[in-house]
Design an enzyme around this catalytic site. Structure first.
Site, short mmCIF file in Angstrom:
data_model
loop_
_atom_site.label_atom_id
_atom_site.label_comp_id
_atom_site.label_asym_id
_atom_site.label_seq_id
_atom_site.Cartn_x
_atom_site.Cartn_y
_atom_site.Cartn_z
N HIS A 53 -13.92 4.76 24.08
CA HIS A 53 -14.38 3.43 24.46
C HIS A 53 -13.30 2.36 24.29
CE1 HIS A 53 -17.34 0.77 25.81
NE2 HIS A 53 -18.34 1.02 24.97
N ASP A 90 -14.58 1.47 29.61
CA ASP A 90 -15.81 0.71 29.41
C ASP A 90 -17.01 1.56 29.81
OD1 ASP A 90 -14.44 -1.53 28.53
OD2 ASP A 90 -14.24 -2.36 30.55
#
Length: 407
Positions: free
Chosen positions: A378, A382
């Site tokens: 992450h 995204d």
């Protein structure tokens, strides 16, 4: 005069290895370039060939020892085949220390890797009765498991007359045996890399489900022609590899790395494909998957699978890779959260296909469904990008024509 056998160059940035097994014992005849030992590195097992013909001399390192590149691990004495011990003497010779854990055999000496030895002990089979399918006729873990399965399905009367393997330890209490085995270098590396991925990356997994009807229909329709033309089985991995290529082109961050404070994007797609090897999971790389045909991808994967079983994959086979596909479905997994293969930033997990009720056009129908998972870092990717990439894969599998017209 004895000739020294040294640890060969193991690969870029690899400076040491572990002695996995000795393929030749002192006194045995050795031909030039014949493998005499197997070394385990972080990724693969490497055979060490004899530089000259002669007779196997002293082992300078024991199984399990860590040795560095260019270290002397054995000596080859001058002599010919006639100077080696005859077969009868070989059979009568005491087994090496590493073989003390092995069940009693019929008198034959069987060279086994640590993984094979553990399988023999666990299943209580006689290794001398099993035909090896590995390199040079060596036993593989799969050979032992197949023999154990055959033993379980044999008639009770036949089992009653079969000789029982000797116990691992005469002093151990019945049913309470334990065994302490040092982790192989490959298993140690796998443990460190996976733990490092959890500690250093911000891991998250997104899921989706895929209707496999179209791919199954196409596969059933063309598998015979495909096998006849290309001499390879048409599997599901080719479809998912091609679908992944579409997703990675549209969402390039899923095919990128983080290096320091920079993002490294790739204009090529090298897909690491997780396959099982006797000593653990390995990830050889299908290079330029986006430019290869279905047949070429399937051939590469089949070749990797066979070589993983034989233990002949090389460092070069597993170096690099920009994205990974792992198929837990072949082992029956319904759903999982795969861990990325650093420095990669994402991994696609495939699972088993089950017939499940789903709603199509307002009606409940039964369809062959598969859960798919995309684990990602992450820090770089995204949630929107991860979900989009997985959705592209889903749509391509449910409508394979997309892969032909690059949609």
């Amino acid at each position: 005069m004895a000739t020294e056998v040294k640890v060969p160059v193991l690969g870029e940035s690899v400076t040491e290895a572990t002695v996995g097994e000795w393929l030749k014992q002192p006194g045995e005849a050795v031909a030039a370039d014949e493998p005499i030992a197997s070394l385990e590195t972080d990724k693969v097992a490497i055979d060490v060939p004899s530089p000259v013909a002669g007779v196997m001399g002293e082992h300078k390192a024991a199984v399990g020892d860590t040795v560095e590149v260019d270290a002397v691990i054995a000596l080859i004495e001058a002599g010919s085949g006639a100077a080696a011990k005859p077969a009868a003497a070989k059979e009568a010779a005491p087994a090496p220390a590493a073989a003390k854990e092995e069940p009693a055999a019929s008198g034959d000496t069987v060279t086994m890797s640590p993984a094979v030895r553990r399988a023999v002990l666990e299943h209580g089979v006689d290794p001398t009765t099993i035909k090896g399918t590995g390199k040079d006729g060596r036993l593989t873990k799969e050979d032992v498991l197949a023999a154990a399965k055959a033993k379980e399905t044999a008639p009770a009367a036949a089992q009653a007359t079969a000789p029982s393997p000797a116990p691992v330890a005469a002093t151990a209490a019945p049913g309470r045996n334990t065994e302490r085995v040092k982790m192989t270098r490959m298993r140690q590396t796998i443990a460190k890399r996976l733990k490092g991925a959890q500690e250093n990356a911000a891991l998250l997994t997104t899921f989706n489900d895929v209707d496999m009807s179209a791919v199954i229909e196409a596969r059933n329709k063309y598998k015979d022609l495909f096998a006849k033309k290309h001499d390879v089985r048409l599997g599901f991995m080719g479809f998912f590899a091609k679908a992944a290529c579409l997703a990675l082109k549209d969402v390039p961050s899923v095919n990128a790395y983080i290096e320091g404070d920079e993002i490294v994007y790739h204009d090529y797609i090298d897909i690491s494909v997780a396959v099982s090897a006797p000593n653990g999971l390995v990830v050889p790389v299908v290079r330029d998957a986006d430019k290869k045909s279905f047949a070429r991808i399937e051939k590469d994967i089949a070749n990797f699978g066979q070589r993983a079983k034989e233990g002949t994959l090389t460092m070069e086979d597993m170096s690099g890779g920009t994205f990974t596909i792992s198929n837990g479905g072949v082992f029956g997994s319904l759903m999982s959260t795969p861990i990325i293969n650093p420095p990669q930033s994402a991994v696609l997990g495939l699972h088993r296909i089950d017939e499940r009720p789903v709603v199509v056009n307002g009606e409940i129908v039964i369809r062959p469904m598969m859960y798919i998972a995309l684990s990602y870092d992450h820090r770089l990717i995204d949630g929107r990008e991860a979900v989009t990439a997985l959705k592209i894969i889903k749509e391509a599998i449910e409508d394979p024509t997309r892969m032909l017209i690059d949609l």
